[in-house]
Design an enzyme around this catalytic site. Structure first.
Site, PDB file in Angstrom:
ATOM      1  N   MET A   1      -1.502  51.503  55.338  1.00 46.71           N
ATOM      2  CA  MET A   1      -0.742  50.193  55.005  1.00 46.71           C
ATOM      3  C   MET A   1      -1.248  49.483  53.816  1.00 46.71           C
ATOM      4  SD  MET A   1       1.886  48.350  55.562  1.00 46.71           S
ATOM      5  CE  MET A   1       2.404  48.832  56.837  1.00 46.71           C
ATOM      6  N   CYS A   2      -0.504  48.931  52.895  1.00 42.96           N
ATOM      7  CA  CYS A   2      -1.020  48.473  51.711  1.00 42.96           C
ATOM      8  C   CYS A   2      -0.273  47.119  51.289  1.00 42.96           C
ATOM      9  CB  CYS A   2      -1.194  49.303  50.406  1.00 42.96           C
ATOM     10  SG  CYS A   2      -1.909  50.742  50.635  1.00 42.96           S
ATOM     11  N   GLY A   3      -0.643  46.195  50.611  1.00 43.22           N
ATOM     12  CA  GLY A   3       0.082  45.170  49.894  1.00 43.22           C
ATOM     13  C   GLY A   3       0.140  45.512  48.402  1.00 43.22           C
ATOM     14  N   SER A  50      -3.566  46.191  47.712  1.00 39.56           N
ATOM     15  CA  SER A  50      -4.781  45.943  48.724  1.00 39.56           C
ATOM     16  C   SER A  50      -4.466  47.174  49.431  1.00 39.56           C
ATOM     17  CB  SER A  50      -4.567  44.832  49.438  1.00 39.56           C
ATOM     18  OG  SER A  50      -3.406  44.542  50.340  1.00 39.56           O
ATOM     19  N   ASN A  75       3.081  51.721  49.271  1.00 29.33           N
ATOM     20  CA  ASN A  75       2.636  51.240  50.697  1.00 29.33           C
ATOM     21  C   ASN A  75       3.644  51.771  51.887  1.00 29.33           C
ATOM     22  OD1 ASN A  75       2.543  49.341  52.734  1.00 29.33           O
ATOM     23  ND2 ASN A  75       4.141  48.059  52.316  1.00 29.33           N
TER      24      ASN A  75
END
Length: 557
Positions: A1-3, A50, A75
């Site tokens: 998972m990312c931003g 992120s 993401n």
């Protein structure tokens, strides 16, 4: 998972929104980086990402810069598809697998999308063609927000109320911006399965619909055909108790065949969502190892049908030496937390301990006082829910945020979950006819109308729930995964006639709604849980006020 976030603009100086970057960092606490660069003489771009390290032995830093200068922001999770058969994982992260594929295939993002199974949102800059591509996956399981102006576009996994006029990117296809165009022109390559389901007049006027379409779900198109007759799959036999009725139904060979197929698909969906993750807890991401006693997996656990099925199946794929956190949230009412979901949670916990006796189940009681609720809602949740703002968005958003934070008690001792991945039961009600409105519709019309409604709700769950839930759940640096929304399950269930999913008119509540799923629970040995009546999450945890209309704008936000 990312931003992930991207700004394309003609402005010489790109002004960063620090409030937004806080929300982006919260989604991926393991790594953060940003990049600003000119991409044409008149256009500048800003990329930031992120990373929550959940796949691959080594963390893949983002933004990913390909050897030809293209930039990928990813993401998501790759759980299947041709891309995994064409490219050997070699213990790489999924984002690096996709980047490698793009490098080897001349940046053909349109072809790549058709080879990926799993939840995602992405942004991809093809510098040679001067195209900026972006989308959410065909079910819209991950969030992406946008705002288009005459001189550029803004994209982000999550927003903040200080950024006006944001909207959710519709999960209807792959969008493309030609960087040299002015004003901004956005082209859409639709998912083929949408057909006429999405009202295209809701798209911004700057979006142009391409004739080419991307095929993802063949069966979703087939299932919308008109049903020729109103048949009954589950025979309404005489019975003296609900348990007797369920046992009679499961003995019918035709019924059992459908139940077994669904159970097998659910088993595989849970297996993938448990297998494709690093076996690390949230506190050991930067270390070289994680102790067996550290909990790595959590389940949002109301004790209802959906979450208990997920827990029982998860037990089969997690080592018996690992505990699993059952996250049960309750909001203060009359100075106590003994809400309906707490009661059913304890009951289902006892049944799980009987069916899966070799597992340590951590029943985490997450108690939310009214004062803390008001503070977090004002300072965090209102910005994460944005651009949504209704009473039901507020209720569900608050409940999910506190549940995924994982801060509560086990046997009255303070405890905070260290699970990095959390499984949720989202999507079951929409697919299996779990709401009262499904019963009312069938009673008023016919099976054909119910089939259309179930398909519509499955397609529109991205707009109603999933973007919001993704923004909320990821704020605690945990990754939500949705076993009921695996592509194989959605295709199978959408292709079933509605009478093979539910019969809310012929059978009583707690039986007819989501009947085939209740029989799956019975097959797993969850006898008590299989007959629990449906109760909405926001009412079960006592966050919602039944006197308020869910679609009204919430003044508390």
């Amino acid at each position: 998972m990312c931003g992930i976030t991207c700004t394309l603009t003609s402005e010489k100086t790109i002004i960063k929104n620090e409030n937004l970057l806080v929300n982006i960092r919260n989604r991926g606490p393991d790594y953060f980086n940003e990049l600003t660069l000119p991409i044409t003489p008149t256009q500048n771009a800003y990329f930031a990402a992120s990373v929550l390290h959940t796949q691959g032995a080594e963390l893949a830093e983002q933004p990913i810069i390909l050897s030809n200068g293209d930039i990928l922001l990813w993401n998501g999770d790759v759980f299947g598809g041709e891309v995994l058969t064409e490219v050997s994982p070699d213990n790489l992260s999924d984002s690096q697998i996709l980047a490698n594929w793009l490098e080897n295939n001349d940046g053909n993002i349109v072809e790549l999308i058709g080879k990926v199974e799993g939840p995602y949102s992405l942004i991809y800059l093809n510098r040679k063609q001067k195209y900026l591509w972006f989308c959410r996956d065909p079910l819209g399981r991950h969030s992406l927000l946008w705002k288009a102006t005459d001189d550029g576009i803004f994209l982000s996994s999550v927003g903040h109320k200080s950024i006006p006029d944001l909207e959710e990117v519709p999960a209807v296809g792959l969008f493309c911006v030609h960087i040299d165009s002015s004003p901004t022109r956005i082209h859409l390559h639709q998912w083929a399965h949408w057909n006429d389901h999405f009202p295209l007049d809701e798209l911004p006027s700057s979006v142009f619909i391409s004739d080419s379409k991307i095929d993802c779900f063949n069966n979703l198109r087939m299932s919308s055909e008109k049903l020729l007759s109103d048949e009954v799959f589950f025979e309404n036999t005489d019975f003296t108790s609900v348990t007797e009725l369920m046992e009679k139904l499961i003995r019918d060979p035709n019924v059992e065949c459908a139940v077994d197929e669904l159970l097998n698909l659910l088993m595989e969906s849970c297996r993938k969502r448990i297998k494709y993750r690093r076996n690390f807890c949230i506190n050991c991401s930067d270390s070289g190892s994680c102790e067996p006693e550290h909990v790595k997996l959590g389940i949002l656990f109301s004790g209802g049908l959906d979450s208990t099925i997920i827990a029982c199946i998860a037990d089969k794929f997690v080592p018996k030496t690992d505990a699993i956190d059952l996250l049960n949230v309750a909001f203060e009412r009359n100075k106590n937390f003994d809400v309906p979901d707490r009661k059913t949670g304890r009951m289902s916990l006892m049944e799980l301990q009987t069916v899966c006796p070799d597992r340590v189940w951590n029943f985490v009681e997450i108690n939310v006082p009214q004062e803390e609720l008001a503070d977090v809602r004002k300072n965090r949740i209102t910005h994460l829910i944005y651009p949504l703002n209704t009473v039901i968005d507020e209720s569900l958003g608050c409940a999910l945020w506190f549940a995924c934070r994982g801060k509560g008690f086990i046997d009255n001792e303070p405890y905070t979950s260290s699970a990095k991945v959390v499984l949720l039961g989202s999507g079951a009600d929409e697919q299996f006819g779990g709401y009262v409105r499904h019963k009312n519709l069938l009673r008023r019309y016919n099976w054909s109308e119910l089939q259309k409604q179930l398909l519509k709700e499955t397609l529109f769950i991205s707009k109603r729930n999933l973007g919001r839930d993704d923004r909320i759940a990821c704020d605690s640096g945990r990754q939500p995964r949705f076993p009921f929304l695996d592509e194989s399950i959605v295709e199978y269930v959408a292709g079933l006639p509605p009478w093979k999913k539910c019969d809310p008119v012929s059978f009583p509540p707690g039986v007819g709604d989501k009947l085939i799923l209740r029989l799956v629970a019975l097959k797993l040995g969850l006898i008590q849980c299989s007959t629990f009546p449906k109760r909405a999450f926001q009412f079960g945890c006592r966050i919602a006020n039944s006197k308020e209309k869910g679609d009204d704008c919430s003044g508390r936000l």
